[in-house]
Enzyme design. Structure first.
Site, PDB file in Angstrom:
ATOM      1  N   ARG A 157      -3.086  -9.305 -20.650  1.00 56.71           N
ATOM      2  CA  ARG A 157      -3.995  -8.938 -21.618  1.00 56.71           C
ATOM      3  C   ARG A 157      -3.453  -8.219 -22.529  1.00 56.71           C
ATOM      4  O   ARG A 157      -3.909  -8.129 -23.638  1.00 56.71           O
ATOM      5  CB  ARG A 157      -5.370  -8.535 -21.035  1.00 56.71           C
ATOM      6  CG  ARG A 157      -5.121  -7.284 -20.633  1.00 56.71           C
ATOM      7  CD  ARG A 157      -6.692  -6.750 -19.831  1.00 56.71           C
ATOM      8  NE  ARG A 157      -7.681  -6.502 -20.709  1.00 56.71           N
ATOM      9  CZ  ARG A 157      -7.774  -5.332 -21.132  1.00 56.71           C
ATOM     10  NH1 ARG A 157      -6.980  -4.361 -21.059  1.00 56.71           N
ATOM     11  NH2 ARG A 157      -8.848  -4.966 -22.219  1.00 56.71           N
ATOM     12  N   GLU A 187       3.621  -6.865   8.373  1.00 55.86           N
ATOM     13  CA  GLU A 187       3.791  -5.469   8.155  1.00 55.86           C
ATOM     14  C   GLU A 187       4.791  -4.906   7.056  1.00 55.86           C
ATOM     15  O   GLU A 187       5.366  -4.042   6.877  1.00 55.86           O
ATOM     16  CB  GLU A 187       4.582  -4.635   9.301  1.00 55.86           C
ATOM     17  CG  GLU A 187       3.572  -4.623  10.789  1.00 55.86           C
ATOM     18  CD  GLU A 187       2.427  -4.146  10.467  1.00 55.86           C
ATOM     19  OE1 GLU A 187       2.522  -2.824  10.135  1.00 55.86           O
ATOM     20  OE2 GLU A 187       1.191  -4.520  10.552  1.00 55.86           O
ATOM     21  N   ASP A 194      -9.609   0.615 -24.556  1.00 65.33           N
ATOM     22  CA  ASP A 194      -9.909   0.501 -23.019  1.00 65.33           C
ATOM     23  C   ASP A 194     -10.136   1.859 -22.398  1.00 65.33           C
ATOM     24  O   ASP A 194      -9.425   2.819 -22.925  1.00 65.33           O
ATOM     25  CB  ASP A 194      -8.508   0.055 -22.266  1.00 65.33           C
ATOM     26  CG  ASP A 194      -8.472  -1.491 -22.601  1.00 65.33           C
ATOM     27  OD1 ASP A 194      -9.612  -2.149 -22.764  1.00 65.33           O
ATOM     28  OD2 ASP A 194      -7.236  -2.129 -22.494  1.00 65.33           O
ATOM     29  N   PRO A 214       0.827  -1.121  -0.074  1.00 60.92           N
ATOM     30  CA  PRO A 214      -0.066  -0.213  -0.058  1.00 60.92           C
ATOM     31  C   PRO A 214       0.787   1.178   0.156  1.00 60.92           C
ATOM     32  O   PRO A 214       0.377   2.311  -0.163  1.00 60.92           O
ATOM     33  CB  PRO A 214      -0.759  -0.095   1.291  1.00 60.92           C
ATOM     34  CG  PRO A 214      -0.110  -1.228   2.142  1.00 60.92           C
ATOM     35  CD  PRO A 214       0.523  -1.998   1.164  1.00 60.92           C
TER      36      PRO A 214
END
Ligand code: ADE
Length: 290
Positions: free
Chosen positions: A190, A148, A205, A121
């Site tokens: 993809r 962590e 897209d 994150p």
């Protein structure tokens, strides 16, 4: 392309065998090896984590386990589990039976430095542009952290033999990197030429032109009293293209207005956005006077 994933939950990566990625494996455009990090753990408990220096909650993943794991994956000596496609096999030889053209489609390792992707994150937000860049690489290695995170020296040391990217898939916290690997791998694979049947489908897209894609419709023309926009059945391709562009602009303006600051826009686009802004200010309730 070759993908290696190092994780303490190898079974979490099983979805990579299915659907589009399974098809890429089946076509020999992709090979995926999953490695259990505990294979490199040295103590009797096979521990992979320890308490953080400086105190605090949670556990940090150990450098003495991650270091050798990433060394052997980079060297191509780690014996992981090769994921087999879940799809019914095509009527053609398997990758390991091939010589020549098709075998060359899973690029030989070692030609370029591999890219080490560490989902966290605290990483740089992953974008369609990253997916495009990564789709041109020969070898991606994913390091899945839990707890962590991984001792930072593992990442610093890996930069000696990998291009390292610490990436986040969004501003929320997952339990570990495995789900992020599924997301990133799907977005990347993809885009490998030959994986998607229709090239236009990813050229159009969302994000490829810096805008969100507008709505799509199929038959029947009327469903539960809801009609398909008339222009789509007009047969006028010029009008259809303009309508699609405007839908895309309107959706981006409503949902992700910051994208309009960098998307390439022509004069007609700017005029259309001006109309949207004017319509909004006409609709807005007037500011109450003090
Ligand atoms: N690991 C935990 N949370 C994550 C996130 N948001 N993105 C990437 N990896 C993660």
């Amino acid at each position: 392309m070759k993908i290696d994933v190092v994780t303490i939950f190898p079974e979490y990566l099983d979805p990579l065998r299915h659907a589009l990625l399974g098809k890429a494996i089946e076509k020999d455009l992709l090979a995926v090896d999953v490695h259990d990090l505990r294979h490199w753990a040295t103590d009797v408990h096979k521990s992979v984590d320890d308490s953080p220096f400086g105190g605090g909650p949670g556990m940090v993943m150990k450098p003495e386990v991650w270091g050798p794991a990433l060394d052997s994956v980079a060297a191509g000596t780690a014996a992981g589990t090769r994921l087999d496609s879940s799809l019914p096999h095509l009527d053609r030889p398997r990758h390991d039976e091939l010589a020549g053209e098709a075998a060359a489609s899973v690029a030989p390792q070692g030609a370029q430095q591999p890219v080490l992707i560490v989902p966290t994150p605290a990483g740089k937000p992953f974008t369609q542009r990253d997916a495009q860049e990564l789709s041109r690489e020969q070898h991606l290695v994913f390091a899945c952290g839990r707890y962590e995170g991984i001792d930072q020296r593992v990442i610093d040391d890996a930069a000696r033999r990998y291009h390292v990217r610490e990436v986040s898939i969004g501003d929320y916290v997952l339990i570990g990197g495995e789900v992020a690997v599924l997301v990133i791998a799907e977005a990347v694979v993809r885009l490998i030429p030959g994986v998607l049947g229709n090239r236009r489908s990813h050229e159009e897209d969302s994000f490829s032109d810096g805008l969100l894609e507008g709505p799509s419709y199929t038959k029947p023309r009327v469903w539960r009293e809801l009609e398909v926009p008339e222009v789509l059945t007009s047969g006028n391709h010029g009008l259809v293209d303009r309508w699609r562009r405007e839908q895309s602009l309107a959706r981006t303006w409503a949902r992700r207005p910051e994208l309009l600051e960098t998307a390439p826009l022509d004069q007609a686009d700017r005029a259309f956005l001006e109309q949207l802004r004017a319509a909004e200010s006409a609709d807005a309730p007037s500011t109450p006077q003090p």
